[in-house]
Design a protein around this motif. Structure first.
Motif, PDB file in Angstrom:
ATOM      1  N   GLU A 136       0.837  -1.203   0.000  1.00 22.61           N
ATOM      2  CA  GLU A 136       0.000   0.000   0.000  1.00 22.61           C
ATOM      3  C   GLU A 136       0.870   1.251   0.000  1.00 22.61           C
ATOM      4  OE1 GLU A 136      -3.629   2.061   2.575  1.00 22.61           O
ATOM      5  OE2 GLU A 136      -2.844   0.083   3.124  1.00 22.61           O
ATOM      6  N   GLY A 137       0.565   2.169  -0.923  1.00 22.07           N
ATOM      7  CA  GLY A 137       1.297   3.419  -1.023  1.00 22.07           C
ATOM      8  C   GLY A 137       2.590   3.331  -1.806  1.00 22.07           C
ATOM      9  N   ALA A 138       2.944   2.121  -2.242  1.00 25.52           N
ATOM     10  CA  ALA A 138       4.196   1.951  -2.985  1.00 25.52           C
ATOM     11  C   ALA A 138       3.948   2.172  -4.480  1.00 25.52           C
ATOM     12  CB  ALA A 138       4.768   0.559  -2.765  1.00 25.52           C
ATOM     13  N   GLY A 139       5.014   2.532  -5.169  1.00 32.81           N
ATOM     14  CA  GLY A 139       4.924   2.721  -6.616  1.00 32.81           C
ATOM     15  C   GLY A 139       6.005   3.670  -7.100  1.00 32.81           C
ATOM     16  N   GLU A 140       6.060   3.889  -8.400  1.00 31.54           N
ATOM     17  CA  GLU A 140       7.017   4.845  -8.950  1.00 31.54           C
ATOM     18  C   GLU A 140       6.527   5.343 -10.300  1.00 31.54           C
ATOM     19  OE1 GLU A 140      10.748   2.759  -9.256  1.00 31.54           O
ATOM     20  OE2 GLU A 140      10.322   2.102 -11.301  1.00 31.54           O
ATOM     21  N   THR A 141       7.009   6.511 -10.668  1.00 27.90           N
ATOM     22  CA  THR A 141       6.648   7.128 -11.942  1.00 27.90           C
ATOM     23  C   THR A 141       7.931   7.465 -12.691  1.00 27.90           C
ATOM     24  OG1 THR A 141       4.630   8.080 -10.988  1.00 27.90           O
ATOM     25  CG2 THR A 141       5.450   9.049 -13.046  1.00 27.90           C
ATOM     26  N   SER A 142       8.001   7.020 -13.940  1.00 27.55           N
ATOM     27  CA  SER A 142       9.196   7.232 -14.759  1.00 27.55           C
ATOM     28  C   SER A 142       8.894   8.160 -15.928  1.00 27.55           C
ATOM     29  CB  SER A 142       9.709   5.897 -15.314  1.00 27.55           C
ATOM     30  OG  SER A 142      10.072   5.018 -14.269  1.00 27.55           O
ATOM     31  N   LEU A 143       9.912   8.894 -16.322  1.00 23.14           N
ATOM     32  CA  LEU A 143       9.825   9.790 -17.477  1.00 23.14           C
ATOM     33  C   LEU A 143      10.909   9.412 -18.472  1.00 23.14           C
ATOM     34  CD1 LEU A 143       9.038  12.384 -19.086  1.00 23.14           C
ATOM     35  CD2 LEU A 143      10.618  13.640 -17.578  1.00 23.14           C
ATOM     36  N   TYR A 144      10.516   9.195 -19.731  1.00 24.15           N
ATOM     37  CA  TYR A 144      11.488   8.938 -20.798  1.00 24.15           C
ATOM     38  C   TYR A 144      11.186   9.856 -21.979  1.00 24.15           C
ATOM     39  CZ  TYR A 144      13.106   5.036 -18.124  1.00 24.15           C
ATOM     40  OH  TYR A 144      13.636   4.294 -17.111  1.00 24.15           O
ATOM     41  N   ILE A 145      12.226  10.465 -22.487  1.00 20.94           N
ATOM     42  CA  ILE A 145      12.109  11.389 -23.608  1.00 20.94           C
ATOM     43  C   ILE A 145      13.042  10.932 -24.709  1.00 20.94           C
ATOM     44  CG2 ILE A 145      12.477  13.772 -24.376  1.00 20.94           C
ATOM     45  CD1 ILE A 145      11.784  14.620 -21.471  1.00 20.94           C
ATOM     46  N   ASN A 146      12.490  10.781 -25.894  1.00 22.08           N
ATOM     47  CA  ASN A 146      13.287  10.373 -27.049  1.00 22.08           C
ATOM     48  C   ASN A 146      13.146  11.436 -28.129  1.00 22.08           C
ATOM     49  OD1 ASN A 146      13.182   8.880 -29.938  1.00 22.08           O
ATOM     50  ND2 ASN A 146      14.643   7.842 -28.614  1.00 22.08           N
ATOM     51  N   LEU A 147      14.263  11.814 -28.740  1.00 22.73           N
ATOM     52  CA  LEU A 147      14.185  12.761 -29.851  1.00 22.73           C
ATOM     53  C   LEU A 147      15.016  12.269 -31.022  1.00 22.73           C
ATOM     54  CD1 LEU A 147      16.921  14.889 -30.007  1.00 22.73           C
ATOM     55  CD2 LEU A 147      15.973  15.432 -27.775  1.00 22.73           C
ATOM     56  N   ILE A 148      14.487  12.465 -32.213  1.00 24.24           N
ATOM     57  CA  ILE A 148      15.121  12.032 -33.458  1.00 24.24           C
ATOM     58  C   ILE A 148      15.202  13.230 -34.382  1.00 24.24           C
ATOM     59  CG2 ILE A 148      14.932  10.517 -35.466  1.00 24.24           C
ATOM     60  CD1 ILE A 148      13.278   8.602 -33.746  1.00 24.24           C
ATOM     61  N   ASN A 149      16.360  13.408 -35.007  1.00 19.08           N
ATOM     62  CA  ASN A 149      16.551  14.527 -35.923  1.00 19.08           C
ATOM     63  C   ASN A 149      17.419  14.086 -37.083  1.00 19.08           C
ATOM     64  OD1 ASN A 149      17.548  17.093 -37.111  1.00 19.08           O
ATOM     65  ND2 ASN A 149      16.466  17.991 -35.372  1.00 19.08           N
ATOM     66  N   SER A 150      17.005  14.442 -38.285  1.00 21.69           N
ATOM     67  CA  SER A 150      17.757  14.052 -39.481  1.00 21.69           C
ATOM     68  C   SER A 150      18.596  15.190 -40.043  1.00 21.69           C
ATOM     69  CB  SER A 150      16.789  13.553 -40.570  1.00 21.69           C
ATOM     70  OG  SER A 150      15.848  14.561 -40.900  1.00 21.69           O
ATOM     71  N   GLU A 151      18.648  16.328 -39.350  1.00 18.55           N
ATOM     72  CA  GLU A 151      19.423  17.465 -39.853  1.00 18.55           C
ATOM     73  C   GLU A 151      20.365  18.049 -38.804  1.00 18.55           C
ATOM     74  OE1 GLU A 151      16.890  20.383 -41.572  1.00 18.55           O
ATOM     75  OE2 GLU A 151      15.983  19.000 -43.007  1.00 18.55           O
ATOM     76  N   HIS A 152      19.813  18.460 -37.655  1.00 23.30           N
ATOM     77  CA  HIS A 152      20.609  19.160 -36.654  1.00 23.30           C
ATOM     78  C   HIS A 152      20.746  18.264 -35.432  1.00 23.30           C
ATOM     79  CE1 HIS A 152      19.862  22.627 -39.178  1.00 23.30           C
ATOM     80  NE2 HIS A 152      18.568  22.395 -39.069  1.00 23.30           N
ATOM     81  N   PHE A 153      21.942  17.712 -35.237  1.00 17.91           N
ATOM     82  CA  PHE A 153      22.141  16.782 -34.126  1.00 17.91           C
ATOM     83  C   PHE A 153      22.910  17.415 -32.977  1.00 17.91           C
ATOM     84  CE2 PHE A 153      24.508  13.152 -32.169  1.00 17.91           C
ATOM     85  CZ  PHE A 153      23.409  12.551 -31.588  1.00 17.91           C
ATOM     86  N   VAL A 154      24.070  17.965 -33.259  1.00 18.85           N
ATOM     87  CA  VAL A 154      24.888  18.555 -32.207  1.00 18.85           C
ATOM     88  C   VAL A 154      24.154  19.693 -31.514  1.00 18.85           C
ATOM     89  CG1 VAL A 154      27.045  19.781 -31.733  1.00 18.85           C
ATOM     90  CG2 VAL A 154      27.048  17.866 -33.325  1.00 18.85           C
ATOM     91  N   GLU A 155      23.279  20.388 -32.263  1.00 20.21           N
ATOM     92  CA  GLU A 155      22.530  21.509 -31.700  1.00 20.21           C
ATOM     93  C   GLU A 155      21.562  21.085 -30.599  1.00 20.21           C
ATOM     94  OE1 GLU A 155      23.090  20.897 -34.780  1.00 20.21           O
ATOM     95  OE2 GLU A 155      23.663  22.693 -35.892  1.00 20.21           O
ATOM     96  N   ASN A 156      21.356  19.776 -30.418  1.00 21.42           N
ATOM     97  CA  ASN A 156      20.393  19.304 -29.430  1.00 21.42           C
ATOM     98  C   ASN A 156      20.922  19.333 -28.002  1.00 21.42           C
ATOM     99  OD1 ASN A 156      18.052  18.727 -30.949  1.00 21.42           O
ATOM    100  ND2 ASN A 156      19.021  16.906 -31.785  1.00 21.42           N
ATOM    101  N   ASN A 157      22.126  19.841 -27.806  1.00 22.90           N
ATOM    102  CA  ASN A 157      22.651  19.932 -26.452  1.00 22.90           C
ATOM    103  C   ASN A 157      21.770  20.792 -25.550  1.00 22.90           C
ATOM    104  OD1 ASN A 157      25.355  18.495 -26.486  1.00 22.90           O
ATOM    105  ND2 ASN A 157      25.543  19.808 -28.267  1.00 22.90           N
TER     106      ASN A 157
END
Length: 266
Positions: A136-157
């Motif tokens: 009871e009261g146990a659990g967790e919440t996770s966040l995952y973010i994925n991004l894909i780019n075919s032009e500007h990659f280094v700029e994603n810093n």
């Protein structure tokens, strides 16, 4: 956005299972380093993929707080457009000025997924998942973010920095994996391609700790002191993964580079 976007959920699952060691982040250096390796191997950039995530709350949450968190993250990442009322089936829908949102609710499990394009043309997936524990009261919440780019990659810093700030708000650590895909036209002699990869590895003081080769695919697990984070493969540290694959259908030799591992299909 090439075929690799189909591997987003796989990347989320894989990243969640990795234990990252070494606490300092040098994402700018890592992204540039990967691009340098690609250029040294005579490859042309196709697309980049970055996955970031981890646990943000040590509790199970419902739809309303999940919607609030998701909306806040969407705004912080500058996802553009109006909410798509129909089911998301094609990237063209997002390019026409929409973003998608899907909420899944099952017993002991809630998930919110938001997908859209930001101002830099990144295809971004935000995935919030909340699990209820047996106690009871146990659990967790996770966040995952994925991004894909075919032009500007280094700029994603800057986006990486914004996501790190989100995790800092929750006082939680973040796991980051970065992958790039490059290609060389034609069926390049694999021995020549391997030598170029080995030369690029030597240029970053890299040590090959594992090698896999089968059916036209070659994969190297490498440790380089120029990258501070690392994971273990067996008893060995690794923080760089380079793979080569020839596609007869497209008549291209693909080069995949990932830190600390490749999290997209090849």
């Amino acid at each position: 956005m090439k075929l690799y976007k189909k591997m987003i959920l796989f990347a989320i699952i894989l990243v969640s299972s990795i234990t990252f060691l070494g606490l300092k982040h040098q994402n700018k250096d890592k992204l540039e380093l990967m691009m340098e390796i690609l250029h040294e191997a005579d490859g042309s950039f196709v697309e980049g993929d970055i996955s970031l995530g981890g646990v943000i709350l040590d509790e199970f949450i419902g739809k309303e707080p999940m919607e609030e968190i998701g909306s806040s993250i969407k705004d912080k990442l500058n996802i553009q457009g109006s909410l798509l009322e129909s089911q998301f089936t094609d990237l063209k829908q997002l390019e026409e000025g929409y973003y998608s949102k899907e909420y899944i609710q099952q017993e002991g499990f809630n998930q919110l997924m938001i997908q859209g394009l930001d101002t830099q043309g990144n295809f971004i997936t935000i995935s919030l998942s909340s699990y209820e524990g047996e106690e009871e009261g146990a659990g967790e919440t996770s966040l995952y973010i994925n991004l894909i780019n075919s032009e500007h990659f280094v700029e994603n810093n800057d986006i990486i920095g914004r996501v790190e700030e989100i995790f800092n708000e929750y006082d939680k650590p973040i796991n980051v994996t970065s992958c790039i895909v490059g290609s060389i036209d034609g069926n390049i002699d694999m021995d020549v391609s391997k030598e170029k990869v080995l030369e690029a590895t030597r240029n970053i003081s890299g040590k090959i700790v594992e090698k896999y080769e089968d059916d036209g695919i070659v994969s190297y697990s490498i440790f380089s002191p120029l990258i501070e984070e690392y994971i273990y493969t067996g008893q060995n540290k690794m923080n760089l993964n380079i793979a080569l694959r020839y596609s007869e259908l497209e008549d291209k030799t693909y080069i995949l580079i990932g830190t600390p591992i490749i999290t997209i299909g090849y």
